[in-house]
Design an enzyme around this catalytic site. Structure first.
Site, PDB file in Angstrom:
ATOM      1  N   ASN A 162       2.055  -4.635  -5.205  1.00  0.00           N
ATOM      2  CA  ASN A 162       3.067  -4.608  -4.154  1.00  0.00           C
ATOM      3  C   ASN A 162       3.024  -3.235  -3.502  1.00  0.00           C
ATOM      4  O   ASN A 162       3.613  -2.262  -3.985  1.00  0.00           O
ATOM      5  CB  ASN A 162       4.453  -4.887  -4.737  1.00  0.00           C
ATOM      6  CG  ASN A 162       4.582  -6.305  -5.243  1.00  0.00           C
ATOM      7  OD1 ASN A 162       4.744  -7.244  -4.457  1.00  0.00           O
ATOM      8  ND2 ASN A 162       4.505  -6.478  -6.562  1.00  0.00           N
ATOM      9  N   GLU A 163       2.288  -3.162  -2.404  1.00  0.00           N
ATOM     10  CA  GLU A 163       2.043  -1.902  -1.725  1.00  0.00           C
ATOM     11  C   GLU A 163       3.236  -1.508  -0.849  1.00  0.00           C
ATOM     12  O   GLU A 163       4.164  -2.310  -0.649  1.00  0.00           O
ATOM     13  CB  GLU A 163       0.780  -2.021  -0.862  1.00  0.00           C
ATOM     14  CG  GLU A 163      -0.497  -2.322  -1.631  1.00  0.00           C
ATOM     15  CD  GLU A 163      -1.057  -1.110  -2.362  1.00  0.00           C
ATOM     16  OE1 GLU A 163      -0.322  -0.125  -2.570  1.00  0.00           O
ATOM     17  OE2 GLU A 163      -2.248  -1.155  -2.743  1.00  0.00           O
ATOM     18  N   PRO A 164       3.254  -0.266  -0.331  1.00  0.00           N
ATOM     19  CA  PRO A 164       4.319   0.135   0.591  1.00  0.00           C
ATOM     20  C   PRO A 164       4.503  -0.890   1.703  1.00  0.00           C
ATOM     21  O   PRO A 164       3.534  -1.391   2.281  1.00  0.00           O
ATOM     22  CB  PRO A 164       3.807   1.476   1.140  1.00  0.00           C
ATOM     23  CG  PRO A 164       2.993   2.043   0.011  1.00  0.00           C
ATOM     24  CD  PRO A 164       2.317   0.854  -0.613  1.00  0.00           C
ATOM     25  N   SER A 166       6.241  -3.709   1.025  1.00  0.00           N
ATOM     26  CA  SER A 166       6.567  -4.970   0.357  1.00  0.00           C
ATOM     27  C   SER A 166       8.077  -5.177   0.338  1.00  0.00           C
ATOM     28  O   SER A 166       8.850  -4.236   0.152  1.00  0.00           O
ATOM     29  CB  SER A 166       6.029  -4.973  -1.077  1.00  0.00           C
ATOM     30  OG  SER A 166       4.624  -4.888  -1.093  1.00  0.00           O
ATOM     31  N   THR A 181      -5.115   2.938  -2.704  1.00  0.00           N
ATOM     32  CA  THR A 181      -5.347   2.111  -3.884  1.00  0.00           C
ATOM     33  C   THR A 181      -6.824   1.784  -4.025  1.00  0.00           C
ATOM     34  O   THR A 181      -7.398   1.836  -5.117  1.00  0.00           O
ATOM     35  CB  THR A 181      -4.524   0.817  -3.794  1.00  0.00           C
ATOM     36  OG1 THR A 181      -3.133   1.147  -3.723  1.00  0.00           O
ATOM     37  CG2 THR A 181      -4.767  -0.081  -4.991  1.00  0.00           C
TER      38      THR A 181
END
Length: 639
Positions: A162-164, A166, A181
């Site tokens: 869950n990346e920035p 999300s 990532t």
């Protein structure tokens, strides 16, 4: 009272945090929590529903669970698992697959029913992924939800993938990976270009439904993002901050990962302190940087308004403290890193005698010496010391395949020019061409390819050391066995690694040893090499008198620099010396422009080094000390 004191110390922390002395102890405690859940469920004849994570962080937890299964009879027959994520696309048999990871680190070693293992499927078509994600959620819900979810945290603040950006209520879905990532995963895939752009991940909303959530983080590399997650404002820019909204979460950290939290990093803001000299130095330099003043201009009001009234009362007045710390910082500066002959050394970082010292500079990779302390290296030679350099590893995994062919073609042409028979060399060259044509990411090179890559790094290191002024007989190539796997994953340290180091130390009997103390090295080689040196010196200390007079200095610079308050020797560099250092780094041509493993910093190594050396000099300048072009920094290790 103790409870009130703890609440005061942790008042900046917005969720529960438990800190352990090291990651081994922390991992064992996480494993115990999981084991207790499993056994509690067994007594009730119920299933334990676990959410599992991958990556380096949980490896120790899984190892302890395997040990408990084999040695203590912990059974996993009542356990159902759901993994957080998987790269997409990804074959389950691939080395980088989380299926492979879980099998190798846990599932192949316990008695879990394989039907109870659930991992996102990276082989599906995009059209099938949406339905799969819905079914993944449904399976978790149908079993009553997750009893426990364990998490790691990425440098973007992601949990799962869950990346920035999300959403806090997001479910299992396919996502696009953040560039950072993918950069962090590059080493596992043999280059960033081989890292998948997408992944399937449980959502933050799915994670939140777990009855218990444990987030784990180890070492200082995670300290900055942990501070944001624990003390920062809730923000989609750092998805882990959403965990502040949960009543069922706990962060379990080692001391390194917790080191940037206020209670450890700036303790005077939350409690009365025992003012050791190093803490006083740290606090005064922090204060000067915070209020943007030289040390000698700090006032009583500055101390009182920034949580340091206790220090001013106990050891003040403030101006006396200022003078003390100013003098301490000033005494770290020396243009004589090997000691100044005939000078009063009571206020200098190094001893004056012996005037000519035997010195070993240990370099984990074949370029760390000139990147991290090239200016000091050159100065030690210029000032007449008997300097040796020891390259601990061959560095043969960090050379581009194209360079191998280029050097082979040179050798073939050269042999042809002197009339030598090239048949064997051409045969090896042909084998290399065929191997590279079908080589898979992170596939182990052939022995011949590894040899050529090692030769490339060796000749570059010789060139750099010669440029620094070293005699050939003082250049040592150790090729420590732990490194020589041909893979990014190295062997554990053996007796042979330590013996080779002992033998070199006994041969030289140095008064000074310089070693890489940059344990933020993302590949782990620096800390392994440092521990080998330490083991060798400790072994020799029992039998060799010269070790008592041997000082061990740690350098940094390739990845991070020492904090100003930590520095015990600062060697200033003139503009001319900066250029000489740059030229020494340039001898490492295979690492120039774009190295195979650049780490998190996109700048070239020579640019990083110069920027960090200038930043160190600027920090000293802002504290009111002399202004220099650049500085290399060192900390003495008291072994």
């Amino acid at each position: 009272m103790a409870r009130l004191n703890l609440l005061e110390e942790t008042r900046f922390e917005k969720l529960p945090v438990t800190v352990y002395p090291n990651q081994q102890i922390a991992a064992i405690n996480v494993a115990k929590r999981i084991a207790k859940l499993i056994t509690d469920k067994q007594t009730k004849n119920e299933q334990a529903i676990l959410g599992l994570a991958t990556g380096v962080t949980p490896i120790g937890v899984y190892a302890e669970l395997v040990r408990m299964h084999k040695e203590e009879g912990l059974s996993f027959k009542n356990v159902v698992t759901f993994n957080l994520d998987e790269y997409y696309p990804m074959q389950p048999t691939a080395a980088q697959s989380y299926v492979t990871f879980m099998n190798e680190n846990l599932f192949n070693h316990i008695d879990i029913d394989k039907k109870n293992i659930h991992i996102p499927d990276g082989t599906l078509s995009q059209a099938e992924v949406v339905q799969f994600c819905l079914e993944y959620e449904h399976k978790i819900t149908s079993l009553g939800g997750l009893d426990l979810q364990i998490l790691g945290i990425g440098r973007t603040g992601h949990i799962g993938f869950n990346e920035p950006g999300s959403a806090p209520n997001s479910g299992t879905r396919i996502v696009t990976l953040d560039d950072l990532t993918r950069s962090d995963a590059a080493r596992d895939f043999g280059g960033k270009e081989n890292v998948p752009v997408k992944a399937i991940t449980m959502g933050i909303g799915t994670i939140f439904k777990a009855r218990e959530i444990i987030l784990m983080a180890w070492n200082e590399k995670k300290a900055a993002i942990i501070k944001k997650a624990v003390e920062g404002e809730i923000s989609g820019d750092v998805p882990a901050t959403y965990l502040q909204l949960s009543d069922h979460v706990e962060f379990m950290l080692d001391e390194g990962a917790a080191s940037a939290l206020t209670r450890f990093d700036i303790p005077w803001l939350v409690k009365d302190c025992e003012w050791t000299n190093i803490l006083k130095k740290k606090a005064v330099i922090w204060l000067a940087e915070t209020v943007n003043k030289p040390i000698l201009k700090l006032t009583e009001d500055d101390y009182n308004n920034h949580g340091m009234a206790q220090l001013a009362v106990e050891q003040g007045p403030a101006y006396n403290i200022n003078i003390d710390i100013f003098n301490q910082a000033q005494h770290t500066i020396t243009g004589w890193p090997g000691g100044k002959p005939g000078a009063d050394d009571s206020q200098r970082p190094e001893r004056a005698e012996p005037a000519v010292k035997k010195v070993i500079i240990f370099s984990p990779h074949p370029d760390d010496d000139v990147i991290s302390m090239g200016g000091t290296f050159i100065r030690l030679v210029d000032q007449g010391h008997d300097v040796h350099v020891a390259y601990q590893t061959s560095g043969n995994t960090a050379v581009w395949d194209d360079d191998v062919l280029r050097y082979m073609e040179f050798a073939i042409d050269f042999n042809k020019s002197i009339g030598d028979d090239n048949s064997k060399l051409k045969s090896i060259y042909g084998d290399m061409r065929r191997f590279f044509a079908t080589k898979q990411p992170n596939q182990i090179d052939t022995p011949e390819v590894r040899d050529v890559k090692g030769f490339i790094r060796k000749t570059e290191a010789i060139s750099g050391a010669r440029y620094a002024g070293l005699k050939d007989e003082n250049i040592h190539f150790m090729a420590l066995p732990f490194y020589e796997t041909g893979k990014t994953k190295k062997n554990t340290v053996s007796e042979e690694d330590i013996k080779l180091t002992v033998d070199l130390l006994q041969k030289v009997k140095p008064q000074q040893v310089f070693a890489a103390g940059d344990f933020a090295d993302p590949h782990g080689t620096h800390v392994v090499c440092f521990n080998i040196i330490l083991a060798a010196l400790n072994r020799l200390k029992a039998t060799e008198d010269w070790v008592k007079d041997c000082w061990l200095w740690m350098y940094r610079g390739a990845w991070h620099e020492f904090a100003t308050y930590e520095i015990e020797m600062a060697v200033p560099l003139s503009p001319y010396e900066v250029i000489r250092k740059r030229n020494a780094i340039f001898k490492h041509q295979s690492q120039k422009d774009t190295p195979v493993f650049p780490g998190e910093d996109a700048r070239e190594f020579w640019v990083r080094a110069e920027d960090r050396n200038r930043e160190t000099a600027l920090c000293y300048d802002k504290l009111g000390l002399a202004e220099y072009e650049a500085m290399e920094a060192f900390v003495r290790y008291k072994f």
